[in-house]
Write a protein that holds these residues in place. Structure first.
Motif, short mmCIF file in Angstrom:
data_model
loop_
_atom_site.label_atom_id
_atom_site.label_comp_id
_atom_site.label_asym_id
_atom_site.label_seq_id
_atom_site.Cartn_x
_atom_site.Cartn_y
_atom_site.Cartn_z
N THR A 130 0.86 -1.19 0.00
CA THR A 130 0.00 0.00 0.00
C THR A 130 0.89 1.24 0.00
N ILE A 131 0.70 2.08 -0.98
CA ILE A 131 1.55 3.26 -1.12
C ILE A 131 0.69 4.51 -0.99
N THR A 132 1.04 5.36 -0.03
CA THR A 132 0.26 6.59 0.18
C THR A 132 1.20 7.78 0.16
N ARG A 192 -7.58 11.72 0.10
CA ARG A 192 -6.21 11.45 -0.37
C ARG A 192 -6.24 10.16 -1.18
N GLN A 193 -5.55 10.19 -2.30
CA GLN A 193 -5.50 8.96 -3.10
C GLN A 193 -4.14 8.28 -2.97
N GLY A 194 -4.17 6.98 -2.98
CA GLY A 194 -2.93 6.20 -2.96
C GLY A 194 -3.07 5.02 -3.88
N LYS A 195 -2.09 4.13 -3.86
CA LYS A 195 -2.24 2.95 -4.71
C LYS A 195 -1.86 1.67 -3.98
N ILE A 196 -2.34 0.57 -4.53
CA ILE A 196 -1.95 -0.73 -4.00
C ILE A 196 -1.36 -1.55 -5.13
N LEU A 204 8.91 0.49 -6.56
CA LEU A 204 7.47 0.69 -6.41
C LEU A 204 7.08 2.03 -5.79
#
Lengths: 79, 79
Positions: free
Chosen positions: A6-8, A37-41, A66
């Motif tokens: 999980t990247i925030t 807030r948007q992040g990615k997985i 990543l």
């Protein structure tokens, strides 16, 4: 072994995508929405079966590719 | 109340971004990496204090804006 990274964005880093979502939700009539807030997985499948070794490998992947550690935090969950 | 929406591609939907990560990890020398899939998370702050009402509102947000339910699954976690 499956893992999820999980990247925030770090606190204080501007998030235009999050702001856009916030604006769009408001425009759709959703009230009471605070900060967005948007992040990615990233879901990974690894051949490695040892949990600790997998964590170490994924941590290296995050630092090398990543995540951008200057502006992003990451966390790793082995599923 | 804070919530996290996790949006992932449905099984069978092509994920070029995941494929690119897979290729890049291989090029960096990481072996034993199987399928890689990318998704996104959206962290929301809501004024709503009732858990069920918040879930209902966020579910509506997902269907109307946040997720493309034709190709994406979403899950909601109240933090």
């Amino acid at each position: 072994m499956k893992a999820r990274v999980t990247i925030t964005l770090k606190n204080g880093v501007l998030d235009p995508q999050g702001k856009a979502i916030e604006g769009a939700l408001g425009a759709l009539g959703f009230s009471g929405v605070g900060e967005v807030r948007q992040g990615k997985i990233i879901d990974l499948e690894l051949a490695e079966s040892d949990r600790d070794a997998a964590m170490k490998t994924i941590d290296e992947m995050c630092r090398k590719l990543l995540a951008n550690t200057v502006i992003e935090n990451y966390s790793i969950d082995i599923v």
